[in-house]
Design a protein around this motif. Structure first.
Motif, PDB file in Angstrom:
ATOM      1  N   ALA C 280       0.843  -1.190   0.000  1.00 44.32           N
ATOM      2  CA  ALA C 280       0.000   0.000   0.000  1.00 44.32           C
ATOM      3  C   ALA C 280       0.877   1.237   0.000  1.00 44.32           C
ATOM      4  N   GLY C 281       0.472   2.236  -0.769  1.00 45.43           N
ATOM      5  CA  GLY C 281       1.206   3.494  -0.756  1.00 45.43           C
ATOM      6  C   GLY C 281       2.471   3.498  -1.584  1.00 45.43           C
ATOM      7  N   GLU C 282       2.631   2.557  -2.488  1.00 49.37           N
ATOM      8  CA  GLU C 282       3.803   2.613  -3.368  1.00 49.37           C
ATOM      9  C   GLU C 282       3.411   2.270  -4.810  1.00 49.37           C
ATOM     10  N   ILE C 283       4.232   2.781  -5.704  1.00 52.52           N
ATOM     11  CA  ILE C 283       4.060   2.430  -7.114  1.00 52.52           C
ATOM     12  C   ILE C 283       5.227   1.560  -7.531  1.00 52.52           C
ATOM     13  N   VAL C 284       4.928   0.357  -7.997  1.00 51.20           N
ATOM     14  CA  VAL C 284       5.994  -0.508  -8.495  1.00 51.20           C
ATOM     15  C   VAL C 284       5.865  -0.559 -10.019  1.00 51.20           C
ATOM     16  N   GLY C 285       6.939  -0.227 -10.689  1.00 53.19           N
ATOM     17  CA  GLY C 285       6.932  -0.266 -12.149  1.00 53.19           C
ATOM     18  C   GLY C 285       7.597  -1.527 -12.646  1.00 53.19           C
ATOM     19  N   ILE C 286       7.026  -2.117 -13.665  1.00 51.65           N
ATOM     20  CA  ILE C 286       7.670  -3.279 -14.275  1.00 51.65           C
ATOM     21  C   ILE C 286       8.288  -2.812 -15.589  1.00 51.65           C
ATOM     22  N   ALA C 287       9.608  -2.900 -15.642  1.00 53.24           N
ATOM     23  CA  ALA C 287      10.305  -2.479 -16.843  1.00 53.24           C
ATOM     24  C   ALA C 287      10.679  -3.711 -17.647  1.00 53.24           C
ATOM     25  N   GLN C 294       5.272  -9.526 -19.834  1.00 51.65           N
ATOM     26  CA  GLN C 294       4.462  -8.565 -19.071  1.00 51.65           C
ATOM     27  C   GLN C 294       2.967  -8.811 -19.276  1.00 51.65           C
ATOM     28  N   SER C 295       2.562  -8.988 -20.548  1.00 58.78           N
ATOM     29  CA  SER C 295       1.142  -9.163 -20.818  1.00 58.78           C
ATOM     30  C   SER C 295       0.607 -10.391 -20.102  1.00 58.78           C
ATOM     31  N   GLU C 296       1.356 -11.493 -20.168  1.00 56.95           N
ATOM     32  CA  GLU C 296       0.916 -12.727 -19.540  1.00 56.95           C
ATOM     33  C   GLU C 296       0.815 -12.547 -18.027  1.00 56.95           C
ATOM     34  N   LEU C 297       1.782 -11.834 -17.463  1.00 60.59           N
ATOM     35  CA  LEU C 297       1.785 -11.603 -16.025  1.00 60.59           C
ATOM     36  C   LEU C 297       0.525 -10.851 -15.612  1.00 60.59           C
ATOM     37  N   ILE C 298       0.257  -9.768 -16.322  1.00 64.57           N
ATOM     38  CA  ILE C 298      -0.901  -8.946 -15.947  1.00 64.57           C
ATOM     39  C   ILE C 298      -2.203  -9.701 -16.176  1.00 64.57           C
ATOM     40  N   ILE C 423      -3.825  -1.682 -11.216  1.00 66.21           N
ATOM     41  CA  ILE C 423      -2.834  -2.128 -12.192  1.00 66.21           C
ATOM     42  C   ILE C 423      -3.000  -1.263 -13.430  1.00 66.21           C
ATOM     43  N   VAL C 424      -1.954  -0.573 -13.816  1.00 69.39           N
ATOM     44  CA  VAL C 424      -2.052   0.270 -15.002  1.00 69.39           C
ATOM     45  C   VAL C 424      -1.042  -0.203 -16.029  1.00 69.39           C
ATOM     46  N   VAL C 425      -1.514  -0.472 -17.214  1.00 74.73           N
ATOM     47  CA  VAL C 425      -0.650  -0.971 -18.279  1.00 74.73           C
ATOM     48  C   VAL C 425      -0.599   0.076 -19.376  1.00 74.73           C
ATOM     49  N   GLN C 426       0.573   0.507 -19.713  1.00 73.37           N
ATOM     50  CA  GLN C 426       0.760   1.486 -20.789  1.00 73.37           C
ATOM     51  C   GLN C 426      -0.255   2.623 -20.679  1.00 73.37           C
ATOM     52  N   PRO C 427      -0.322   3.291 -19.555  1.00 74.40           N
ATOM     53  CA  PRO C 427      -1.444   4.214 -19.347  1.00 74.40           C
ATOM     54  C   PRO C 427      -1.414   5.427 -20.268  1.00 74.40           C
ATOM     55  N   THR C 428      -0.263   5.744 -20.833  1.00 74.75           N
ATOM     56  CA  THR C 428      -0.200   6.986 -21.612  1.00 74.75           C
ATOM     57  C   THR C 428       0.216   6.752 -23.050  1.00 74.75           C
ATOM     58  N   ARG C 429       0.097   5.502 -23.509  1.00 71.04           N
ATOM     59  CA  ARG C 429       0.500   5.192 -24.872  1.00 71.04           C
ATOM     60  C   ARG C 429      -0.304   6.035 -25.877  1.00 71.04           C
ATOM     61  N   GLY C 430       0.418   6.724 -26.723  1.00 69.91           N
ATOM     62  CA  GLY C 430      -0.234   7.507 -27.767  1.00 69.91           C
ATOM     63  C   GLY C 430      -0.902   8.774 -27.273  1.00 69.91           C
ATOM     64  N   LEU C 431      -0.665   9.172 -26.030  1.00 69.51           N
ATOM     65  CA  LEU C 431      -1.318  10.371 -25.521  1.00 69.51           C
ATOM     66  C   LEU C 431      -0.383  11.580 -25.617  1.00 69.51           C
ATOM     67  N   ASN C 451      -3.031   3.442  -1.555  1.00 66.45           N
ATOM     68  CA  ASN C 451      -3.295   2.235  -2.336  1.00 66.45           C
ATOM     69  C   ASN C 451      -2.027   1.758  -3.039  1.00 66.45           C
ATOM     70  N   ALA C 452      -2.070   0.507  -3.469  1.00 60.01           N
ATOM     71  CA  ALA C 452      -0.936  -0.060  -4.184  1.00 60.01           C
ATOM     72  C   ALA C 452      -1.140   0.131  -5.681  1.00 60.01           C
ATOM     73  N   VAL C 453      -0.051   0.451  -6.401  1.00 54.00           N
ATOM     74  CA  VAL C 453      -0.140   0.620  -7.844  1.00 54.00           C
ATOM     75  C   VAL C 453       0.939  -0.228  -8.506  1.00 54.00           C
ATOM     76  N   LEU C 454       0.522  -1.018  -9.493  1.00 59.01           N
ATOM     77  CA  LEU C 454       1.479  -1.773 -10.297  1.00 59.01           C
ATOM     78  C   LEU C 454       1.421  -1.186 -11.704  1.00 59.01           C
ATOM     79  N   LEU C 455       2.577  -0.709 -12.169  1.00 59.59           N
ATOM     80  CA  LEU C 455       2.630  -0.010 -13.451  1.00 59.59           C
ATOM     81  C   LEU C 455       3.450  -0.812 -14.450  1.00 59.59           C
ATOM     82  N   ILE C 456       2.880  -0.993 -15.638  1.00 58.97           N
ATOM     83  CA  ILE C 456       3.660  -1.623 -16.714  1.00 58.97           C
ATOM     84  C   ILE C 456       3.766  -0.611 -17.840  1.00 58.97           C
ATOM     85  N   SER C 457       4.975  -0.348 -18.271  1.00 56.11           N
ATOM     86  CA  SER C 457       5.146   0.576 -19.384  1.00 56.11           C
ATOM     87  C   SER C 457       6.383   0.176 -20.164  1.00 56.11           C
ATOM     88  N   PHE C 458       6.329   0.423 -21.460  1.00 51.55           N
ATOM     89  CA  PHE C 458       7.510   0.156 -22.286  1.00 51.55           C
ATOM     90  C   PHE C 458       8.364   1.404 -22.422  1.00 51.55           C
TER      91      PHE C 458
END
Lengths: 361, 372, 505
Positions: C280-287, C294-298, C423-431, C451-458
């Motif tokens: 809780a209270g952290e953002i973990v990014g998956i690089a 990544q897709s399979e994991l999410i 869980i946010v995946v590629q939240p800003t792709r093309g924005l 809250n806990a945040v899991l971020l996936i971005s390329f």
């Protein structure tokens, strides 16, 4: 809202369009002219069978007596659909309606009461409410044929052509008209074996009903199986299924085998034609549908419409038989067949219309 | 009109459907002209054949009844992303089950009507359930499996009717149901001047339309089913049980077609025949297409097709136009509805021009430019 | 003046919107000219006009000073204009050569050998490093893009348009592409680069035309303009690049992934023995480079894919094999990778999309009947809070929204329910920059709400900007988890390439 209003307007317009010309169509036709219409059974008007035979007689009468006939193709094959077809003709002012096939039995039973001023000719059946309690009103004639006699003479012709062989039978649905063809066919084989020196056999497994009048592919399969089993001549009394049988007969003959098909209802010689100009149709067990419809129209015009009766057309009336010309039969065989036919006419030969002991189903 | 002046004109399904119908009629008119008849007179006979008397209107409505229920079944399936090409089999299944029950059960007329309607619905639903399960769990496309189910129903009827339901006369159909075992009721028959066909199926069909419309527009069930239809991946992501929705959609569609079977075999014809795959199953596709898959649209399109079906015989009785022309018109209309994208583009372009003109006028009189 | 392309006073209207309002664009011979603008600003419309896909309502186009009519892409090709589209137009099962000569065969008999040689020569000349005989589906996305470039070069295009070319590329591939563009420029080609990524403009472009809401704002010299100046021009107000965020205060574990194994579409292990905890209270990014599990994991965590073995817990509740709805109820919010395929039902309006996960329970429905007034009120709240812009508000079909607004709608829907795990995946792709800034802020706010945040971005920038910790995934395996403050892009990049930080193989 707007959509609804538009729709309402459209409906109103449609309504006024319909009812503006409210007078009845039937009033337009005068009492004296004969207007003949036909409601077709399943299949098209050129089905090379019932519809076509009936229609040809009507057209011929039209040419001879100067009227233009009309046929209606119902949207389905239930009694309701047929009755709708009859209503379409009657409401349009047709005063003589001819219907081909036993499937019209219950339809005509109702129609003869509903339209007492219209003359009905029911071919190949008798009007009843579905339980064979036959009621024929004065405005109706029921015409049927002695199919067994037709099958009989065709069998004699085929047996003389192929004196040492195996015969088969492919029927449509297992209904009386088809059954009578089958039993006449088997009696004819027996007669030829006993009196004309042939040696033809027919096995139980070669006497089959396909259960359909329309499945061409099924007919071809059944025929192929039968021919492979060694059957040489198949009598196909099966509408569209018969077309499949004929197709198989063509391919057998094209590949050099001496196999034949016997046609049904009308002369099917032309249907059996192959590229070499020959036909696989040995002969056909005919019902003269065209003669029946022609004769009834003729009677009506001469005020002799036999209303209220049931007519069975037999060899005596020249109502059944094989074609007068059979290119695949020798003159000698044709002559023998004519003799047999004459004996049927004189009553010397009686062909049973039921499954006698010893006949396959 | 002036109040709506500012509203942007857009093509909608109604305009598209009317365009298809009009083009279909034009094509028919051309064919009639070629035959040498007067198209307007012919069309008048067509419509009069369907509606010229109360009794004939009853016939037309009875034909419409079946088409409405089948059209509703297929429209519902379309809306939920399925192509129910198996309505024919479901009609047969529903009709066979209902006819059997009608013969077997001896209870008063009104309860019997409810019983056979229920039976038909359930039988049709089972016929839809199987392709639904196959699609949900084995990914078998419903077009393939419902066609298979058509033939299974066809052959089941083929065996079952002669074996158990046949009357004393024909081998090819069941005995006729007596009046008090059909969906026909005397007050309706009398209302329509002794029509042989009109039956309570019409009321059932209209209720079904209302119920389906309610389900689709107002309920969570409809919300789920449509979501799956539009985007099954999105629905899956959102936690909607996609497989359950597919199965349920097919069951409801099948049940509706089953009801059509009851209306047809226990109402319109009063008996069931073997060897016939009811063409209404396919006509229903046209009904659904022309009705833009909306329940209300189906009401109007089924009535339209009902008129064509009921009037074509009368038209050909009074003209040289063969009944096949009516079938051709139907076919052309189907063709035009199927290619409705064409009309959509046509009207969109049309309306765009009109809108643009209006905008120019507006801008001249109105100096404030609206920000999008 | 020696311009290779001039588009003068272009105006293009669509129903209800002026996409291009008196825009002029002048590209010099041999320059890289960027067009910068937010999504929906009118960049694509302008390029479609140049490429002959649309006709302008007003204005004219000049090429090398001569006025021309461009009515379709063939006209454009004839004028030596080529375009690399965002979505490649290649046939996967054909070779590079076949794809390039497709439609340009000339005669009935193909002369693949000559074509192949020509492609080889072009590839060498511009350093594209493409084998003409390889099959498209066997080569990487970056190489596929270079095939698109070769297509233009093959027909001798002088004016090359790149439409958002880096959206699909890995960081390394982006660098390569930028080098290629410089090489093309050196050979005298004029390049138009459509993008909203300022660092790329800074890296390669000579001049930049800025468009905002259909109007031309300015033409700037890139070398003498800072990124933030350009960004302010683009969005019309000052932009903050660095995400404002305070130190994380991680609390209890919310998401626990234990020894997870998941099969991918090819039925082989895509995620291998993967373990990770997000508190809780952290953002973990998956690089990681795209396609490393990544897709399979999410999908496994969110319930879209079956888990072979291992365990997933949300707030200590075992959700390894429970249906998606139960996961949502356990406190999962998910901004999916593909917003059009998964995130929205495009044929549904916004109101319906906002309740797509919640329609079934009170207060959105009662006894199976949807409660439209409640849905409206709720939807309006999301629209207002998350600034979702659309033509007809709640009644707009989701498919009619711009990409940025679609994403805002999804993010809004997922955040407004305050899920324990987002869980946010590629939240800003093309924005565009404005939308990115907004969405980043929302994600950080969500963290700050405990809250806990899991971020996936390329995009490594994004990972570094947002994450408190970074987990690096390579070939389905967890390479390492590092604190963002203790690492840099280089070492994370190495791990992404599969090189362990500890130096062992």
């Amino acid at each position: 809202m707007k959509k609804f209003a538009t729709l309402l307007c459209a409906m109103l317009a449609l309504g006024s369009f319909v009812f503006a010309n409210g007078q009845s169509e039937s009033a337009a036709s005068s009492e004296t002219t004969l207007r003949v219409g036909m409601v077709t059974d399943a299949g098209t008007i050129d089905d090379k069978s019932f519809n076509q035979g009936t229609w040809e007689g009507i057209v011929r009468a039209g040419e001879d007596f100067g009227f233009t006939p009309k046929y209606i193709k119902p949207s389905g094959t239930t009694e309701a659909d047929y009755l709708a077809g009859v209503s379409d003709l009657a409401d349009s002012g047709y005063n003589m309606i001819i219907t081909p096939g036993f499937k019209f039995e219950t339809t005509i039973y109702k129609a003869q009461d509903q339209y007492p001023d219209v003359k009905f000719v029911l071919l190949d059946g008798v009007p009843h409410p579905g339980d064979y309690n036959v009621v024929i009103r004065d405005n109706t004639v029921a015409v049927s044929w002695a199919e067994q006699e037709s099958g009989f003479v065709a069998a004699v012709a085929a047996a003389l052509k192929m004196p040492n062989s195996k015969f088969g039978f492919v029927g449509g649905m297992e209904i009386p008209a088809v059954q009578k063809f089958n039993w006449g066919w088997q009696q004819g084989i027996k007669y030829a074996n006993e009196n004309l020196g042939t040696n033809v056999s027919i096995a139980q497994e070669d006497c089959l009903y396909s259960g359909s009048f329309s499945d061409v592919a099924l007919g071809q399969q059944m025929a192929a199986t039968m021919f492979d089993r060694g059957v040489d001549v198949i009598f196909a009394a099966a509408g569209g299924v018969g077309v499949g049988v004929i197709n198989e007969g063509k391919s057998q003959r094209t590949s050099g085998k001496d196999k034949w098909v016997v046609g049904v209802d009308i002369d099917q010689y032309a249907d059996g034609l192959m590229p070499n100009g020959e036909s696989c149709i040995l002969t056909s067990a005919m019902k003269y549908l065209d003669r029946a419809s022609y004769d009834m129209i003729n009677d009506e015009l001469n005020d002799a419409f036999p209303g209220g009766t049931s007519i069975v057309l037999t060899a005596k009336e020249n109502g059944v038989g094989i074609p007068t010309e059979n290119p695949n039969l020798s003159a000698e065989i044709q002559a023998k067949c004519d003799d047999v036919y004459k004996m049927m006419q004189s009553g010397e030969i009686v062909v049973a219309a039921e499954q006698l002991p010893g006949l396959w189903k | 009109m002036s109040a709506k002046k500012n509203k942007e004109l857009k093509s909608n399904n109604f305009i598209i459907a009317i365009s298809a119908v009009v083009l279909g009629l034009i094509a028919g008119a051309i064919l009639i002209l070629i035959i040498g008849e007067n198209p307007f007179a012919s069309f008048r006979y067509l419509v009069r054949g369907a509606l010229m008397s109360v009794r004939r209107t009853g016939t037309t409505l009875a034909i419409t009844t079946t088409l409405m229920l089948v059209g509703l079944s297929i429209a519902f399936a379309f809306k939920t992303g399925l192509f129910n090409i198996g309505a024919s089999g479901q009609i047969l299944a529903g009709g066979l089950a209902a006819t059997t029950v009608a013969f077997a059960v001896d209870i008063p007329h009104v309860p019997l009507i409810f019983l056979i309607l229920l039976t038909g619905f359930i039988a049709g639903a089972i016929w839809g359930l199987i392709p639904g399960l196959l699609k949900a769990f084995f990914n078998v496309h419903e077009v393939v499996s419902t066609i298979m189910m058509n033939w299974i129903a066809y052959w089941v009827v083929f065996y079952f009717v002669p074996a158990f339901l046949k009357g004393p006369s024909l081998e090819t159909e069941s005995a006729g149901l007596p009046f008090e075992k059909t969906l026909r009721v005397s007050w309706l028959t009398e209302l329509f001047d002794g029509s042989n066909y009109i039956n309570v199926g019409l009321i059932v069909a209209i209720i079904a339309v209302i119920v389906i419309k309610f389900i689709m527009d107002k309920t969570t069930l409809g919300f789920e089913l449509k979501a799956v239809g539009y985007n099954r991946y999105g629905a899956e992501y959102a936690g909607i049980r996609v497989n359950r929705s597919v199965v349920l959609s097919m069951m409801i569609a099948g049940g509706l077609a089953g009801l059509a079977g009851v209306a047809y075999y226990c109402g319109y014809s009063g008996k069931i025949q073997i060897g016939i795959l009811p063409t209404q199953g396919f006509d229903g596709i046209a009904v659904a297409l022309l009705g833009a898959s909306s329940p209300v649209g189906v009401v109007f399109s089924s009535f339209f097709f009902g008129i064509l079906q009921a009037g074509k015989g009368f038209m050909s009785g009074n003209t040289l136009v063969p009944p096949e022309i009516a079938d051709t018109i139907i076919a052309v209309i189907i063709y035009f509805t199927a290619t409705s994208v064409m009309f959509k583009n046509f009207w969109d372009k049309r309306f765009k021009k009109i809108n643009e003109k209006r905008n120019i006028v507006q801008k001249d009189s109105n100096s404030i430019e609206e920000d999008n | 003046m020696d311009y290779s392309i001039e588009m003068l006073h272009i105006r293009k209207e669509f129903p209800g919107i002026v996409a291009n309002d008196d825009i002029s664009l002048q590209v010099k011979k041999g320059e890289i000219h960027a067009i910068l603008g937010e999504n929906g600003a009118g960049k694509s419309t302008l390029m479609s006009i140049l490429f002959g896909l649309y006709n302008a309502d007003k204005g004219e186009i000049k090429i090398n000073g001569k006025k021309v009519e461009i009515n379709n892409p063939n006209d454009a090709t004839a004028h030596k204009i080529g375009m690399v589209h965002q979505h490649f137009q290649l046939i996967d099962t054909y070779t590079v050569t076949e794809n390039i000569i497709l439609g340009k065969e000339g005669s009935f008999i193909l002369n693949k050998k000559d074509a192949s040689q020509k492609i080889k020569d072009l590839s060498d000349k511009y350093g594209l490093n493409i084998d003409p005989d390889s099959i498209i589906e066997d080569i990487t996305v970056g190489m596929q893009q270079r095939v698109e470039i070769l297509k233009m070069l093959y027909v001798d295009a002088d004016i090359l348009i790149f439409d958002e070319p880096t959206a699909v590329l890995t960081p390394q591939e982006i660098d390569d592409l930028l080098d290629i563009m410089k090489g093309l420029k050196k050979e005298g080609k004029s390049i138009i680069l459509i993008t909203h990524k300022l660092n790329e403009i800074k890296a390669v472009a000579d001049r930049c035309t800025v468009i905002r809401r259909g109007k031309m704002i300015d033409v700037v010299d890139v070398a003498s303009t800072t990124q933030s100046q350009m960004a302010s021009l683009m969005v019309g107000r000052p932009v903050n690049f660095k995400v404002d965020k305070s130190e994380a205060h991680p609390g209890e574990s919310i998401l626990e992934i234990k020894n997870l194994n998941v099969l991918n579409a090819k039925k082989i292990l895509g995620v291998k023995d993967f373990s990770l905890t997000v508190r809780a209270g952290e953002i973990v990014g998956i690089a990681g480079v795209d396609g490393n599990g990544q897709s399979e994991l999410i999908e496994a965590v969110t319930g879209l894919r079956k888990i072979e073995s291992g365990q997933v817990l949300i707030s200590s509740k075992d959700i390894t094999h429970v249906p998606i709805r139960e996961r949502n109820e356990a406190g999962l919010g998910h901004v999916p990778e593909d917003r059009q395929k998964r995130g929205l039902v495009l044929e549904y309006n916004l109101k319906d999309n906002f309740v797509i996960k919640d329609y079934y329970h009170s207060p959105f429905s009662k006894n199976g009947i949807l409660q439209q007034p409640v849905m409206k009120e709720y939807g309006q709240k999301i629209i207002d809070t998350f600034d979702v812009r659309s033509g007809e508000g709640l009644d707009s079909l989701a498919g009619k929204l711009s990409g940025g607004n679609q994403q805002k709608a999804i993010v809004g829907r997922e955040i407004i329910g305050n899920p324990k795990l987002l869980i946010v995946v590629q939240p800003t792709r093309g924005l565009d920059v404005g939308a990115i800034e907004f969405i980043h802020k929302q994600i950080v706010n969500h963290r700050d709400a405990g809250n806990a945040v899991l971020l996936i971005s390329f995009e490594l920038d994004e990972i570094f900007n947002l994450s408190d910790r970074i987990a690096v995934i390579s070939d389905g395996k967890l390479m390492d988890v590092v604190n963002t403050s203790d690492t840099d892009e280089r070492s994370v990049g190495l791990m992404m390439a599969g090189v362990s930080s500890k130096g062992d193989k």
